[in-house]
Design an enzyme around this catalytic site. Structure first.
Site: not given
Ligand code: ARG
Length: 455
Positions: A22, A109, A154-155, A276, A282, A284, A289, A316, A321, A324
């Site tokens: 990751s 974790n 309205t509407h 355009s 045009k 735009n 948008e 966990y 993962q 993020k």
């Molecule tokens: N890269 C992992 C995550 O974002 C970190 C935690 C990993 N934990 C594990 N037990 N493999 O979740």
């Protein structure tokens, strides 16, 4: 270093490594990870779990690593499993056995849960600043348009006269609530999970409250399983982000309409519109948008997290993962949308005459005509009916309430006098709606002042 090298006989397949890693996403949390580790090692030393010498080596070298990442001299290894492993490996490369002690009484974790909470806390503060600047831009535009009469709808049918200031300030109210929502969400992000370890806490005599103090959290999590597996705070944050985007999208939709030939209420500055490739005439409103379109992304980020979490047994699971990418994407998207909208709003030209012309059509002062009769003693329902007849008469004669002659008014109801024209004058209609929250210039100006004062 292979993290689990004691148990395994083979290196991870390179394709699996890419899939499992990751780092391309979570390297953004390098600072939070390092600050969290500094606090953790400080606590370990205070509790006598590691020596002062080890702690000092760890803290000094983590500080060096932080500086080197920031000034670009240390490149993050794209093959590392994640940012936590990269930093620990780098530390151990540099200080040997002392580095290996950092992970005592900790798991990735609880480490990742900590880093993510720290990251979101910082971002909430920064997003609030962004929203405040947007609010200011809207207030400034509103201030220039306190008497710019336009139809309220309205509407999507012309309904009653308002001002452009009043309309813009409605969005300010939404954005102020968005700030409140982020502030409220912050309370639940601001809880410190470190010490939950893998899932079942630790046998070491750690001091979780001390870590909480060092990292400026409000509280500590109260259940180690929940501490590592809770992502409610992230989902709540993504809900806040989705609501912000929903507001920006509604605003954007109105800008798109206002720029159309059908409305022509505003004109965007050339620097904030696009042409355009084929139609030379045009201009735009692409920015708005795109904001509307990107709203779908952020909703998608929220749905991603809700779906990732819905079937997970405690505690966990690696599925988490995925959190993020969704969170970072929503932050980037909301920020770029706000940043682009601000100068677009500041430079847009308000076509006051066109707004006024639109307000003159569609009988949007009919309610005021009925209210006029009420002030002369007629019950509202009767006044409503009489006004309806007047509107019908205007339609027959292709007139508006302002151009219909007094004689004609009188034929329908003899309560009408010369002062009817005052009562249905658009700016009077707006300015007599002085009720708090109403469109009268006086009321809107007050709200602008109180908003900017609080801003
Ligand atoms: N890269 C992992 C995550 O974002 C970190 C935690 C990993 N934990 C594990 N037990 N493999 O979740």
């Amino acid at each position: 270093m292979v993290l689990w090298e004691g148990r395994f006989k083979k290196e991870l397949d390179s394709r699996t490594n890419d899939f499992n890693s990751s780092i391309s996403i979570d390297s953004r949390m390098y600072k939070q990870d390092i600050l969290g580790s500094i606090a953790h090692s400080t606590m370990l030393e205070k509790q006598g779990i590691i020596s002062l010498e080890d702690k000092e080596k760890i803290v000094n070298e983590l500080t060096n690593i932080l500086n080197e990442i920031e000034n670009g001299t240390l490149k993050i290894d794209p093959h590392a499993e994640d940012i936590h492993m990269f930093i620990e490996t780098e530390l151990t490369k540099r200080i040997g056995d002392s580095g290996k002690k950092l992970h005592t009484a900790r798991s990735r974790n609880d480490q990742v849960a900590l880093d993510l909470r720290m990251y979101i806390k910082d971002e909430i503060n920064s997003l609030i600043d962004y929203l405040k600047i947007l609010i200011k831009a809207l207030c400034n535009k509103a201030e220039e348009n306190l008497e710019t009469v336009m139809p309220g709808y309205t509407h999507l049918q012309r309904a009653q006269p308002i001002t452009f200031a009043h309309h813009l300030m409605a969005y300010v109210e939404m954005l102020l609530r968005d700030i409140q929502r982020l502030e409220d969400c912050y309370k639940r992000v601001n809880i410190m999970p470190l010490g939950s370890c893998a899932l079942a806490g630790t046998t070491y005599n750690t001091d979780r409250n001390y870590v909480k103090e060092l990292l400026e959290f409000d509280e500590i999590t109260q259940n180690s399983l929940d501490g590592v597996s809770d992502r409610d705070f992230a989902i709540e944050f993504l809900s806040c982000m989705s609501i912000i985007m929903m507001h920006l999208s509604r605003f954007s939709e109105e800008v798109v309409m206002w720029c159309s030939w059908e409305f022509k209420f505003i004109e965007l500055d050339d620097a904030f519109s696009t042409g355009s490739s084929i139609m030379p005439q045009k201009k735009n409103p692409d920015i708005t948008e795109l904001v509307r379109g990107k709203t779908g992304r952020v909703y998608g980020d929220l749905i991603t997290m809700l779906t990732v979490m819905k079937g997970l047994p405690l505690a966990y699971n690696k599925d988490m993962q995925e959190d993020k990418e969704a969170i970072f994407d929503s932050i980037d998207t909301v920020k770029i949308c706000i940043t682009t909208l601000i100068p677009m709003i500041e430079t847009m030209k308000v076509l006051k005459e066109n707004m006024k012309k639109a307000a003159q059509k569609g009988f949007i002062n009919a309610t005021d005509c009925a209210d006029y009769l009420v002030r002369k003693g007629m019950p509202f329902r009767d006044a409503y009916k009489v006004t309806g007849q007047i509107v019908a008469l205007c339609n027959e004669q292709d007139k508006t309430l302002d151009t219909l002659e007094l004689e004609e008014y009188k034929k329908i109801c003899n309560l009408f006098e010369e002062d009817i024209y005052q009562a249905i004058d658009l700016i009077n209609c707006v300015n007599s709606r002085k009720v708090p929250g109403g469109p009268a210039a006086e009321a809107v100006a007050k709200r602008i002042q109180s908003t900017l004062g609080n801003g």
